[in-house]
Structures are given as C-alpha cells and as structure tokens.
Write a protein that holds these residues in place. Structure first.
Motif, short mmCIF file in Angstrom:
data_model
loop_
_atom_site.label_atom_id
_atom_site.label_comp_id
_atom_site.label_asym_id
_atom_site.label_seq_id
_atom_site.Cartn_x
_atom_site.Cartn_y
_atom_site.Cartn_z
N HIS A 100 43.21 33.64 43.47
CA HIS A 100 44.14 32.60 43.63
C HIS A 100 43.63 31.20 44.59
O HIS A 100 42.93 31.67 45.32
N LYS A 101 44.33 30.06 44.58
CA LYS A 101 43.64 29.19 45.35
C LYS A 101 45.04 28.07 45.35
O LYS A 101 45.84 27.78 44.70
N LEU A 102 45.38 28.08 46.65
CA LEU A 102 46.28 27.21 47.15
C LEU A 102 46.06 26.04 47.85
O LEU A 102 45.17 25.80 48.83
N VAL A 103 46.51 24.82 47.22
CA VAL A 103 45.90 23.47 47.60
C VAL A 103 47.38 22.75 48.37
O VAL A 103 48.33 22.88 47.66
N SER A 104 47.25 22.32 49.60
CA SER A 104 47.95 21.45 50.24
C SER A 104 48.07 20.07 50.06
O SER A 104 47.07 19.35 50.36
N ARG A 105 49.08 19.42 49.90
CA ARG A 105 48.99 17.83 49.78
C ARG A 105 48.81 17.37 51.24
O ARG A 105 48.12 16.42 51.35
N SER A 106 49.48 17.92 52.00
CA SER A 106 49.40 17.57 53.51
C SER A 106 47.89 17.36 53.87
O SER A 106 47.66 16.46 54.62
N TRP A 107 47.19 18.47 53.71
CA TRP A 107 46.00 18.49 54.17
C TRP A 107 44.77 18.06 53.05
O TRP A 107 43.62 17.71 53.38
N ASP A 108 45.52 17.88 51.79
CA ASP A 108 44.61 17.23 50.84
C ASP A 108 43.28 18.30 50.51
O ASP A 108 42.21 17.88 50.65
N ALA A 109 43.58 19.76 50.72
CA ALA A 109 42.40 20.79 50.90
C ALA A 109 42.96 22.13 50.53
O ALA A 109 44.30 22.17 50.44
N VAL A 110 42.07 22.89 50.43
CA VAL A 110 42.49 24.35 49.92
C VAL A 110 43.14 24.84 51.39
O VAL A 110 42.24 24.67 52.33
N ALA A 111 44.26 25.43 51.37
CA ALA A 111 44.82 26.21 52.56
C ALA A 111 44.52 27.48 52.39
O ALA A 111 44.78 28.22 53.53
N CYS A 112 44.43 28.09 51.22
CA CYS A 112 44.48 29.43 51.20
C CYS A 112 43.88 29.93 49.93
O CYS A 112 43.98 29.37 48.87
N GLU A 113 43.00 31.01 50.08
CA GLU A 113 42.58 31.66 48.83
C GLU A 113 42.73 33.06 48.72
O GLU A 113 42.89 33.75 49.85
N GLY A 114 43.00 33.80 47.70
CA GLY A 114 43.05 35.20 47.48
C GLY A 114 42.71 35.88 46.11
O GLY A 114 42.35 35.20 45.34
N LEU A 115 42.86 37.09 46.29
CA LEU A 115 42.43 38.00 45.08
C LEU A 115 43.62 38.98 44.93
O LEU A 115 44.39 39.23 46.02
N ALA A 116 43.65 39.45 43.71
CA ALA A 116 44.81 40.49 43.44
C ALA A 116 44.19 41.49 42.24
O ALA A 116 43.69 40.65 41.26
N THR A 117 44.19 42.62 42.24
CA THR A 117 43.66 43.40 41.32
C THR A 117 44.88 44.15 40.57
O THR A 117 45.77 44.62 41.49
N VAL A 118 45.04 43.79 39.41
CA VAL A 118 46.60 44.36 38.52
C VAL A 118 45.93 45.11 37.42
O VAL A 118 45.15 45.00 36.68
N VAL A 119 46.37 46.28 37.80
CA VAL A 119 46.32 47.50 36.62
C VAL A 119 47.01 47.62 35.54
O VAL A 119 48.07 47.63 35.81
N SER A 120 46.69 47.86 34.27
CA SER A 120 47.25 48.37 33.43
C SER A 120 47.94 49.79 33.46
O SER A 120 47.08 50.77 33.48
N TYR A 121 49.42 49.72 33.26
CA TYR A 121 50.07 51.03 33.72
C TYR A 121 51.16 51.46 32.53
O TYR A 121 51.68 50.51 31.95
N ASP A 122 50.96 52.55 32.36
CA ASP A 122 51.82 53.26 31.42
C ASP A 122 53.15 53.67 32.08
O ASP A 122 52.90 54.62 32.69
N TYR A 123 53.99 52.99 32.05
CA TYR A 123 55.20 53.34 32.96
C TYR A 123 56.06 54.57 32.24
O TYR A 123 56.80 55.03 32.76
N ARG A 124 55.91 54.89 30.99
CA ARG A 124 56.38 56.17 30.53
C ARG A 124 55.57 57.39 30.92
O ARG A 124 56.27 58.26 31.16
N SER A 125 54.28 57.28 30.68
CA SER A 125 53.51 58.42 31.12
C SER A 125 53.01 58.23 32.78
O SER A 125 52.50 59.42 33.15
#
Length: 147
Positions: A100-125
């Motif tokens: 993820h990358k978040l850019v601010s208009r006020s700063w005209d720059a990147v304000a925050c960066e991030g990572l997220a790991t999302v796993v494929s999950y079998d909600y039934r099992s």
C-alpha cells in the motif's frame, strides 16, 4: 489508467477520498489506526475486483488477513485529500502480500506505506487453502496493466 501522483504509477488500484475531521486524534493529526482502515478500503477494492469475495460466497474460499504493517512518513491532518494505491507485491500458493502507498495532496508526497499478507482461507473447513485459480488469474491481469 490515470494516476494522480507519480508515486502511484506502479499501483493498478488507487482509491481517493478526503480526510475526515473524525479521523483526527488528540495529537492534532490523523490517528495511526485510521491508516490501516485506509489500506483496508483500498485492499478490499482490489480483492473485490479479483472475484475473491465471490468465491467466498459461492465456495467458502475467501481472504483472511494474516498480518499488516505501516511505515509513517508524514503526518496527515484535516483537511486533506489522499490517494491510496494497492498492488500485489508477492503471490504465493496460499497467500498474497499487498503493498500500500498513501499520497497526501497537502504534502504532495507519500505520507505512509504498508504491507498486508492475506491468506486464502476455507471458511467451511476453517483452514488455509490454495488461492483460487480464477483469483490468481485476475491478479496477474491487474498487475500486467501497469507493466
């Protein structure tokens, strides 16, 4: 595909919105927790485009968040307008790591960066499972758009 800031050029999905007054905390800037909500909103937009939410409804095979992190670069304040880009940084057999990358208009720059790991999950099992092939295919198509 148009982007509003050069830092977002490598991101196939970008959302934008105005910072709300209620996003602020007692330290006169946007609460660090809000950034995770911003990232989640962008990530869910991306995931929705892949059909992963559809496979959850149809087959019980859906996304589940494993981990998330953020690196804060600039404080956000009301009023501001921001753009949040998301891309699949790594696709494995049973998971996707989103950048993820978040850019601010006020700063005209990147304000925050991030990572997220999302796993494929079998909600039934109630266990992790391989990423649905049709989801993997759409991720590859989305990422090819920016190359």
């Amino acid at each position: 595909m148009t982007h509003t800031h050069p830092a977002l050029a490598p991101f196939p999905v970008v959302i934008e919105f105005d910072i709300g007054w209620s996003d602020m905390d007692s330290f006169d800037h946007v609460s660090n927790l809000e950034y995770f909500r911003y990232f989640q909103d962008a990530r869910l937009n991306y995931i929705s485009r892949t059909g992963w939410l559809d496979t959850k409804r149809e087959l019980g095979l859906g996304p589940i968040l494993k981990s998330t992190s953020a690196t804060y670069r600039k404080p956000l304040k009301y009023p501001d307008h921001v753009w949040v880009g998301v891309r699949a940084a790594e696709v494995q057999v049973d998971r996707v790591t989103f950048e993820h990358k978040l850019v601010s208009r006020s700063w005209d720059a990147v304000a925050c960066e991030g990572l997220a790991t999302v796993v494929s999950y079998d909600y039934r099992s109630e266990c992790k499972t391989a990423l649905p092939e049709r989801v993997r295919k759409v991720i590859e198509e989305l990422e090819a758009l920016i190359k």
